[in-house]
Structure formats: structure tokens, C-alpha cells
Design an enzyme around this catalytic site. Structure first.
Site, mmCIF file in Angstrom:
data_model
loop_
_atom_site.group_PDB
_atom_site.id
_atom_site.type_symbol
_atom_site.label_atom_id
_atom_site.label_comp_id
_atom_site.label_asym_id
_atom_site.label_seq_id
_atom_site.Cartn_x
_atom_site.Cartn_y
_atom_site.Cartn_z
ATOM 1 N N LYS A 51 5.932 12.846 0.987
ATOM 2 C CA LYS A 51 5.226 12.874 -0.287
ATOM 3 C C LYS A 51 3.854 13.501 -0.047
ATOM 4 C CE LYS A 51 2.828 8.536 -0.615
ATOM 5 N NZ LYS A 51 2.708 7.331 -1.400
ATOM 6 N N CYS B 66 8.623 3.136 4.753
ATOM 7 C CA CYS B 66 9.008 1.823 4.218
ATOM 8 C C CYS B 66 10.382 1.773 3.574
ATOM 9 C CB CYS B 66 7.966 1.361 3.204
ATOM 10 S SG CYS B 66 6.391 0.989 3.943
ATOM 11 N N LEU C 109 0.836 -1.202 0.000
ATOM 12 C CA LEU C 109 0.000 0.000 0.000
ATOM 13 C C LEU C 109 0.870 1.251 0.000
ATOM 14 C CD1 LEU C 109 -2.435 -1.082 2.867
ATOM 15 C CD2 LEU C 109 -2.643 -1.527 0.413
ATOM 16 N N GLY D 241 14.056 13.497 -7.500
ATOM 17 C CA GLY D 241 13.587 14.365 -6.416
ATOM 18 C C GLY D 241 14.635 14.493 -5.338
ATOM 19 N N GLU E 146 1.018 5.196 0.832
ATOM 20 C CA GLU E 146 0.281 6.208 1.586
ATOM 21 C C GLU E 146 -0.312 7.192 0.584
ATOM 22 O OE1 GLU E 146 2.451 7.912 4.794
ATOM 23 O OE2 GLU E 146 3.210 5.978 5.444
#
Ligand code: UDX
Length: 442
Positions: free
Chosen positions: A324, A263, A153, A256, A155
Site C-alpha cells: 500500500k 497483518c 495501527l 484491488g 502503516e
């Protein structure tokens, strides 16, 4: 089916709510009574788009409930998910499995008839064996199976990722457990989602391999961005040029300020440690981590460079602090290193983030940072702006207004949100990542 979900952190809460939405009866358990109280009042402990509505809907129809009573939740569950944290162990970087093992012991005391114990927490290869040993040793008479079902998953889009995943990975040791897992994920079978059944150890390793590979793509493109800056090439075009090759793929090639979050930093380190332990070092992953750590620190230098070599006594407006967009998570966010370095260099930092400010205030690197109520407020009389997180609201700033507010029109864009052309036309000094520099610093 009846599910007990142990741990109402990010993964447990999202997975619990989504399983309930699949039609299962889910009880989410947490030791933290205040967290359970908040959930019972309908308050979400994390910021995740759509989660409040999903939880409320499933609570209303009686498929989702919250409790601190693990024993009761597990008593008649068909499957008990362990979704507790596995933070980096202080000192050596191995995953800290104490919460997983503590949960396993409690589960052993609580389950009744045949139960599948599912590890959802990210755990090093072999952890399932230990969970099984703990349960069997405590209650040799129990009929259980221990399976591994890693989560993928992201976020900010966790619900979508759960309900429409690229794949589901399930590590099982028995046909009986496989059948239970198949029933749990039935709605996805109907959608033709690939469900990959493997042995348990393989599933455990897939999770780390996936995260390490994605992190590798990011560090790779970040190094290409550095090379583009030196050679006058454009990294966006390089990313597109290689990404269109289907063997490479275009995802996770956005340069970036370096990867952060709960994670990638933790899981790459844990994988390196596991690999060392088994005598099969993963040198590529080690390099990926080193590149990323250095990069986060170097990002502040770019701001200093844009300001003519010194930020002493200058005010820097930081747009975005989370690792993010669409999350309030500050864990290992590049902004932490950037702010630390800017403060060291004598700058005053004024920061704004749509969701992360409360979390950031808890981190000592942010002591002394001034917080603004909007991006425009942050940039009032600032000497430069740094866009650190690509929140949507930073993508469409009124550039004339921005110029009017700033003391000097300097923008450092660490997410390549704007184009060199529009910034040149708007009259800014503009530094981005792996692309042409515009204005005085060029
Ligand atoms: C990640 C994995 O994507 C998910 O499968 C796993 O279960 C948990 O870890 P998450 O940490 O939520 O999810 O964020 P993700 O969207 O993957 O981004 C991680 C970091 O990499 C962020 O700091 C992001 O800014 C950075 N990133 C991502 C890049 O710098 N470039 C990219 O192209 C993609």
C-alpha cells in the site's frame, strides 16, 4: 509513568514514541544493537510519515530513549510492553510466539516493584495466560499483572491512529492493572476516545476478529468486482451503494489486487489455526484467505490479457511494489505474485516505487527486475503499464507524456486511480478493477 517498550519494530517504535509524546518516560529496547545505534543517531529503521520528527522531539526533551539493556529499562518501569514480532510459524501457520515468551522470561528476571506487563504484539487467545505463567513461575514473589492491549495501527498513518484511535481495547484481570492502563491512556480519555476494558482473552480475540472482518470486507468487494466485470456493473458504484448503508459502512470496500502487508495475511491464517485448535472452525475467514491468494496470482493474467494474450518478450512497467502507499513494507505484497507470474510468462519487468525498491530488491521474486528512478523512466518503451500501488504520484500522471513514452498505450489500473472516461479520451486501452474496459481489449 515509566514505560519499557520491548521491540523497536513497527508497533513498538510508533507506540513508544507516541506514549512519550503523551508525556510518559519511555525506554525502547531492542536486542539488535545496530538498530539501536541507528535510532540513537536519529535514523528511522522504517518509513513512516512523521515518525522521525516525533522521535527527535521526544528524545530532545528526554522522554524517549533507546537501549539494548532490557534489565535496566524494566527495573523501575510501571508498565513493560511486549511489542515483538509474532510471524507465521513455518509449516503450520500458527503465530510463532517464541519471541513473546523469550521477552516474558527476560522481563521476569528484570522487573522490581509492581509492574504491569502489557502484550501489544498480536497474539492468539490464551497467550496472556502463558506469559503470566512464565513470569510467575520464574519469580513467584513478584507483584505483576499481565494485560492485553492490541494495536490497530495502519502503516502510513500509524501516529494518527495511535493518537486519535476509534477505540482502545484493554484486556485486564485486575482493578490495579486497569488503573495503570487508564493512566497510560489518560490523554485519550480526555479526548473522549472510547476505551473498552474487557477480560484478557477477549481483548486478544478482538484484535484477530477486527483484522479478519476487515479482510473479509476486502475479499467480498473483490469478488463483487469480478462479478461486475462479467455483468457490466460498476464496482465503485456498488461499493458506494452498499457503503452508504450505515450498517455496512464505506471503509475497506476498495477493490484491488488483494490485501497484503504484515497483518491481514498472517493474522487471518493464525485465527483460522486457533479456531481449528479450539474446534470452532472459521469457514468464512478460510474463504477470505483463499479468495485473496488466488486473486494476487490472477492479477498478472489481467496484464497478459491487456497485452493481447501474451507478454513474452514484452516490457511491463510496474508502478508501485509496496502493499500500500506511504510505506516501504513489502511483506505479502501482491506485487510479489504479479512479478513472479509475469517473469514466468516471459515478460521483462521494469519497476518503480517511491519507497519500496530497497526492500523489494531483497525478495527473490524481483531478481532480474529492472529498477527505474521515476514512473516515466519505467514506462520508456514499455508495452504496458500496471499500477499496482496507489501512491499519490501515480494519480496525476501526464497522460500525453505517458502515451508518448509507451510502445503501446495500455494501462492496467489495479487501484482504480483513473476513470474510464479520461482514459478513453486520452486514447488508452484501459483495464481496471470491476469497471468497464476501454479500448482494444474491451
Ligand atoms: C492493518 C489494519 O488496518 C490495522 O488496524 C492493523 O493493526 C494492522 O493491519 P495495514 O496492514 O497497515 O493495517 O494496512 P491497511 O491499510 O489495513 O491495508 C491492508 C491491505 O488491504 C493493503 O494491501 C490494502 O491495499 C488492502 N486494502 C485495504 C484493500 O485492498 N481495500 C481496502 O478497501 C482497504
Amino acid at each position: 509513568m515509566k514505560i519499557a517498550m520491548i521491540g523497536t519494530g513497527y508497533v513498538g517504535l510508533v507506540s513508544g514514541a507516541c506514549f512519550a509524546d503523551f508525556g510518559h518516560e519511555v525506554v525502547c529496547v531492542d536486542k539488535d544493537a545496530s538498530k539501536i545505534d541507528r535510532l540513537l543517531r536519529g535514523e528511522m529503521p522504517i518509513y513512516e510519515p512523521g515518525l522521525d520528527v516525533l522521535v527527535a522531539g521526544n528524545v530532545a526533551v528526554g522522554r524517549l530513549s533507546f537501549t539494548t539493556d532490557l534489565t535496566e529499562a524494566c527495573a523501575d518501569a510501571d508498565a513493560v510492553f511486549i511489542a515483538v514480532g509474532t510471524p507465521s510459524r513455518r509449516g503450520d501457520g500458527h503465530a510463532d510466539l517464541s519471541y513473546v515468551y523469550a521477552a516474558a522470561e527476560e522481563v521476569a528476571r528484570s522487573v522490581g516493584a509492581y509492574t504491569v506487563v502489557v502484550t501489544k504484539s498480536t497474539v492468539p487467545v490464551g497467550t496472556g495466560d502463558e506469559v503470566e505463567r512464565i513470569v510467575r513461575e520464574a519469580r513467584p514473589e513478584l507483584e505483576i499483572d499481565v494485560t492485553s492491549n492490541p494495536e490497530f495501527l495502519r502503516e502510513g498513518s500509524a501516529i494518527e491512529d495511535f493518537k486519535r484511535p476509534d477505540r482502545v481495547v484493554i484486556g485486564v484481570q485486575s482493578e490495579r492493572a486497569r488503573e495503570v492502563m487508564r493512566l497510560l491512556y489518560r490523554p485519550l480519555f480526555i479526548n473522549e476516545t472510547p476505551i473498552l476494558f474487557t477480560r484478557r482473552r477477549t481483548a486478544e480475540l478482538i484484535k484477530y476478529a477486527a483484522n479478519a472482518f476487515l479482510a473479509t470486507k476486502i475479499s467480498f468487494i473483490n469478488e463483487m468486482a469480478d462479478l461486475c466485470e462479467k455483468t457490466g456493473a460498476d464496482v465503485q458504484d456498488v461499493a458506494r451503494g452498499i457503503g452508504l448503508d450505515r450498517r455496512i459502512g464505506s471503509k475497506f470496500l476498495h477493490p484491488g489486487p488483494g490485501f497484503g502487508g504484515s497483518c491481514f495475511p498472517k493474522d487471518t491464517l493464525a485465527l483460522v489455526r486457533t479456531a481449528e485448535q479450539f474446534g470452532a472452525p472459521t469457514r468464512i475467514v478460510t474463504a477470505v484467505m483463499e479468495v485473496n491468494d488466488q486473486r494476487k496470482l490472477r492479477m498478472a493474467d489481467r496484464i497478459i490479457e491487456a497485452c493481447g494474450g501474451s507478454v513474452s518478450g514484452k516490457a511491463i512497467a510496474l508502478l508501485g511494489v509496496t502493499f500500500k502507499p506511504e510505506t516501504d513494507d513489502m511483506r505479502d505484497s501482491p506485487s510479489i505474485d504479479i512479478v513472479g507470474r509475469l517473469k514466468e510468462a516471459g515478460a521483462t519487468v521494469v519497476a518503480y516505487d517511491p519507497a519500496g525498491m530497497d526492500e523489494a530488491r531483497k525478495i527473490s521474486a524481483f531478481d532480474g527486475v529492472k529498477w527505474a528512478a521515476s514512473s516515466y523512466e519505467a514506462m520508456q518503451d514499455a508495452d504496458a503499464i500496471a499500477i499496482v500501488t496507489e501512491w499519490n504520484e501515480f494519480r496525476a500522471l501526464d497522460l500525453d507524456r505517458v502515451k508518448g513514452l509507451l510502445k503501446s498505450p495500455i494501462v492496467v489500473d489495479m487501484r482504480n486511480v483513473y476513470t474510464a472516461k479520461e482514459m478513453r479520451e486520452a486514447g488508452f486501452t484501459y483495464l481496471s478493477i470491476g469497471r468497464e474496459t476501454v479500448g482494444a481489449a474491451a
